[in-house]
Scaffold this motif. Structure first.
Motif, PDB file in Angstrom:
ATOM      1  N   LYS A  89      22.457  69.488   8.264  1.00 30.28           N
ATOM      2  CA  LYS A  89      21.641  70.581   7.921  1.00 30.28           C
ATOM      3  C   LYS A  89      20.057  70.185   7.670  1.00 30.28           C
ATOM      4  N   ASP A 135      25.890  73.422  -2.886  1.00 29.28           N
ATOM      5  CA  ASP A 135      26.096  74.509  -1.606  1.00 29.28           C
ATOM      6  C   ASP A 135      24.331  74.716  -1.469  1.00 29.28           C
ATOM      7  N   SER A 137      22.017  76.250   1.764  1.00 32.08           N
ATOM      8  CA  SER A 137      22.202  76.562   3.161  1.00 32.08           C
ATOM      9  C   SER A 137      21.314  75.902   4.244  1.00 32.08           C
ATOM     10  N   GLU A 138      20.134  75.445   3.695  1.00 33.23           N
ATOM     11  CA  GLU A 138      19.237  74.557   4.427  1.00 33.23           C
ATOM     12  C   GLU A 138      18.802  73.574   3.794  1.00 33.23           C
ATOM     13  N   GLY A 221      21.109  81.809   1.507  1.00 36.91           N
ATOM     14  CA  GLY A 221      22.027  81.939   2.473  1.00 36.91           C
ATOM     15  C   GLY A 221      22.224  83.186   2.804  1.00 36.91           C
ATOM     16  N   ASP A 222      22.665  83.387   4.415  1.00 39.87           N
ATOM     17  CA  ASP A 222      22.708  84.901   4.824  1.00 39.87           C
ATOM     18  C   ASP A 222      24.099  85.528   4.738  1.00 39.87           C
ATOM     19  N   GLN A 224      26.627  86.317   3.126  1.00 38.83           N
ATOM     20  CA  GLN A 224      27.951  86.144   1.942  1.00 38.83           C
ATOM     21  C   GLN A 224      28.261  87.393   1.339  1.00 38.83           C
ATOM     22  N   GLU A 506      30.350  81.782  14.219  1.00 34.91           N
ATOM     23  CA  GLU A 506      29.624  81.715  12.932  1.00 34.91           C
ATOM     24  C   GLU A 506      30.406  82.884  12.202  1.00 34.91           C
TER      25      GLU A 506
END
Length: 657
Positions: A89, A135, A137-138, A221-222, A224, A506
């Motif tokens: 990532k 966790d 995301s980026e 994050g996207d 979820q 994804e």
């Protein structure tokens, strides 16, 4: 008293001295030498409004081919990734700033370095000790900010200059610029907890600095769940760390801006619409320009029907009060992850000979909007055009979307399939068989929708730069399509079973909605590299003449296939992330492409003048400055885990011999 011979010798000596002085003066002028004072790069985009223009011209179109490495600095970042999944990532996307002869920048794990701008020698380093097993995301940080802003006269440096970094684990940290030590009087021992009251947010972009305010957004994050974390933008006192104001893009109570444009029982509990990209500032007008994003989840809006102001918008906020001054929505009821990823660009627009304060907005759809900086009104015509309806039960797509009418549309605006061979084109044809596509803004569907442009651009987070001399707006763009499919949750297992393409795609669970999202992209990966299944070029560098409202030039940017097998791939361009910088020397510097090169293009024609291989992927925006009379061009070269470019930990500086 001099003799005749002594006088003759003295006269000859003075003549030679004068001739030598004249020769030296002419040579100084011919090589374009500049005064020995330093010229800084004090903010992410050089100025607080992100023009990414430098007045330096020591390096120009005539001598750029002589550029050579001046120094290389290594951060040791890769050692931190061992034993974690960070390599998958991590992306070194930082643009350093240069103030007082020092470069300041952050690494993907939010470490901060200060190095000598002339030699690349380390002055200090600060490690916020971000826990990489959480966790995230980026794993990236695009840079740091300095307070007080060098051009903002409202703030005082009497307390010493401070470097601000916002971290992956949601902290806003103030460091002494001279030592790198936390400013213990700021917040709690130098830090403010941005996660308090908001949840698991990160910050990946440098804060905006305006007066004594530090304005910060968030990243998350996207896809979820629909009620994701709130995308609140906040302003903190630069001296004490006290919270001065906060603003939520999603209206929560009656009377909030846009409240009635969110329809449905759960609409006001929607999350996100956060500002993860770079916020611009206008200290003279006491304004910050917030680029907001899609509400959660990105691809289904049945829980948030309506226009959804102020999501997917540019919002001007009074920096001293936190009050909304104006807003302009670039996508109504966003169903495509069309975040405003590019920094709003503050510049002076010339219209019929009149100078107008403006903001340029470049979007993932490839649209360019030119807005009045004080009112948000479009300075060039925009049409509301009908777009396709949704066929998904529970969804109502907005009936129209805004389209600029006088500026060119950038990126993949017309979809068709492509292959290196007829057989590969047939594979692409087979892949899209049965999918829905009715032009831009075709909504997600149950059978699957071709999304063109895709969610990586058009204009992406690399953003735009503006040359005030020529009136050219310059940006790099992507041309890649995506496939979005919504799967009814109760039928998910049956839909996925024995469907290899869905298994590879994804997944976004979109909890709280009836649908799970599957996303893939129209390309294939082979031994020869990445091949798009849409026609090249797949990545370009573009110049738009804002005065004429026309495309000045467009050229392929980089390559991503094996040139020994496909030499024509140099004309096919590359997927790219990271922006460009323009200089008064007539040059545009940009890396961004997957082939790992930094390049210089002619500002007026787009012709390639110079390129150099980087030691790792260059998914960052270069910057330039002058130190001791010498102009340097600097870029972070650390690669991009998700894109698969070579990872590294380099900051590389170039100068003329």
């Amino acid at each position: 008293m001099h003799t005749c011979n002594e006088l003759a010798l003295l006269t000859t000596t003075y003549r030679w001295r004068g001739l030598v002085s004249l020769i030296l003066l002419l040579a100084y002028r011919l090589v374009g030498a500049q005064p020995t004072n330093n010229v800084e790069w004090p903010a992410y985009g050089n100025d607080a409004g992100g023009m990414r223009f430098s007045p330096l011209k020591q390096i120009d179109t005539s001598n750029v081919k002589k550029l050579a490495v001046a120094w290389t600095f290594r951060t040791g970042e890769l050692e931190l990734y061992k034993g974690t999944y960070a390599e998958e990532k991590a992306a070194f996307e930082a643009t350093p700033i240069m103030v007082d002869g020092t470069l300041f920048f952050s690494t993907p794990t939010s470490r901060v370095f200060a190095i000598d701008a002339a030699t690349g020698q380390k002055k200090w380093a600060y490690d916020p000790d971000v826990y990489l097993r959480q966790d995230l995301s980026e794993i990236t940080s695009r840079g740091v900010s300095i307070w007080p802003a060098t051009t903002d006269k409202r703030a005082s440096a009497a307390m010493g200059k401070r470097i601000f970094v916002a971290t992956l684990d949601g902290r806003l940290i103030a460091l002494e610029a001279s030592t790198g030590k936390p400013v213990t009087s700021f917040g709690k021992e130098g830090s403010v907890d941005l996660r308090q009251g908001l949840g698991n947010i990160s910050v990946t972009s440098p804060p905006a600095v305006i007066g004594n305010m530090i304005v910060v957004g968030s990243s998350m994050g996207d896809n979820q769940r629909f009620n994701y974390e709130r995308g609140v933008v906040r302003a903190y006192d630069a001296i004490s760390g006290a919270l001065r104001w906060s603003w939520d893009p999603i209206p929560r109570t009656k009377g909030d801006v846009g409240f009635d444009t969110w329809k449905g029982e759960n609409a006001h509990q929607t999350g996100a619409a956060n500002a993860w990209s770079i916020i611009s500032a206008d200290p003279e007008r006491d304004l910050v320009f917030i680029p907001t994003t899609s509400p959660s989840p990105d691809y289904y809006g049945g829980e948030r029907l309506g226009q959804n102001l102020c999501a997917s918008s540019i919002v001007a906020i009074r920096a001293s009060t936190g009050k909304v001054v104006w807003h302009y929505q670039t996508v109504h009821h966003d169903l495509w992850d069309y975040d405003n990823a590019a920094q709003p660009l503050r510049f002076t627009f010339i219209k019929t000979g009149k100078k107008i304060p403006a903001v340029a907005v470049g979007t993932k759809m490839g649209h360019l909007f030119i807005l009045h900086r004080e009112t948000g009104a479009p300075l060039l015509p925009v049409d509301e055009r009908p777009v396709p309806k949704s066929t998904v039960p529970g969804e109502i797509a907005h009936a129209t979307q805004p389209f600029p009418t006088t500026l060119p549309l950038l990126g993949l605006q017309k979809f068709e399939t492509w292959g290196v061979t007829p057989a590969e084109k047939a594979v692409a044809d087979q892949r899209i068989s049965g999918l829905r596509y009715e032009g831009p803004f075709t909504p997600p569907s149950l059978q699957g929708t071709i999304m063109a442009p895709g969610n990586v651009g058009g204009v992406h987070w690399g953003g735009m730069c503006y040359d005030p001399v020529s009136g050219l707006l310059i940006t790099n763009v992507n041309r890649m399509a995506a496939i979005i499919q919504l799967l009814p949750r109760e039928k998910l297992a049956a839909s996925v079973k024995n469907n290899e393409e869905l298994l590879r795609a994804e997944t976004g669970m979109q909890a709280g909605t009836p649908y799970v999202m599957k996303r893939s992209y129209l390309f294939k990966i082979g031994k020869e590299g990445i091949t798009m299944q849409t026609p090249p070029p797949w990545g370009t560098l573009v110049a738009v003449d804002l005065t004429k409202g026309s495309l000045a030039w467009e050229v392929p940017l980089g390559y991503m296939m094996d040139l020994s097998k496909y030499p024509q791939a140099k004309e096919w361009g590359s997927l790219n992330f990271g922006g460009a910088t323009v200089t008064a020397g007539g040059l545009v510097f940009v890396a961004a492409s997957l082939d790992g090169h930094l390049r210089a293009f002619n500002r007026q024609t787009g012709s390639l003048l110079w390129e150099a291989a980087l030691p790792a992927g260059g998914q960052a925006t270069p910057m330039t400055y002058q130190m001791n009379g010498q102009q340097y061009v600097v870029i972070a070269a650390g690669g991009h885990g998700k894109l698969g470019t070579k990872l590294g930990d380099y900051v590389v500086a170039y100068k003329l011999p």
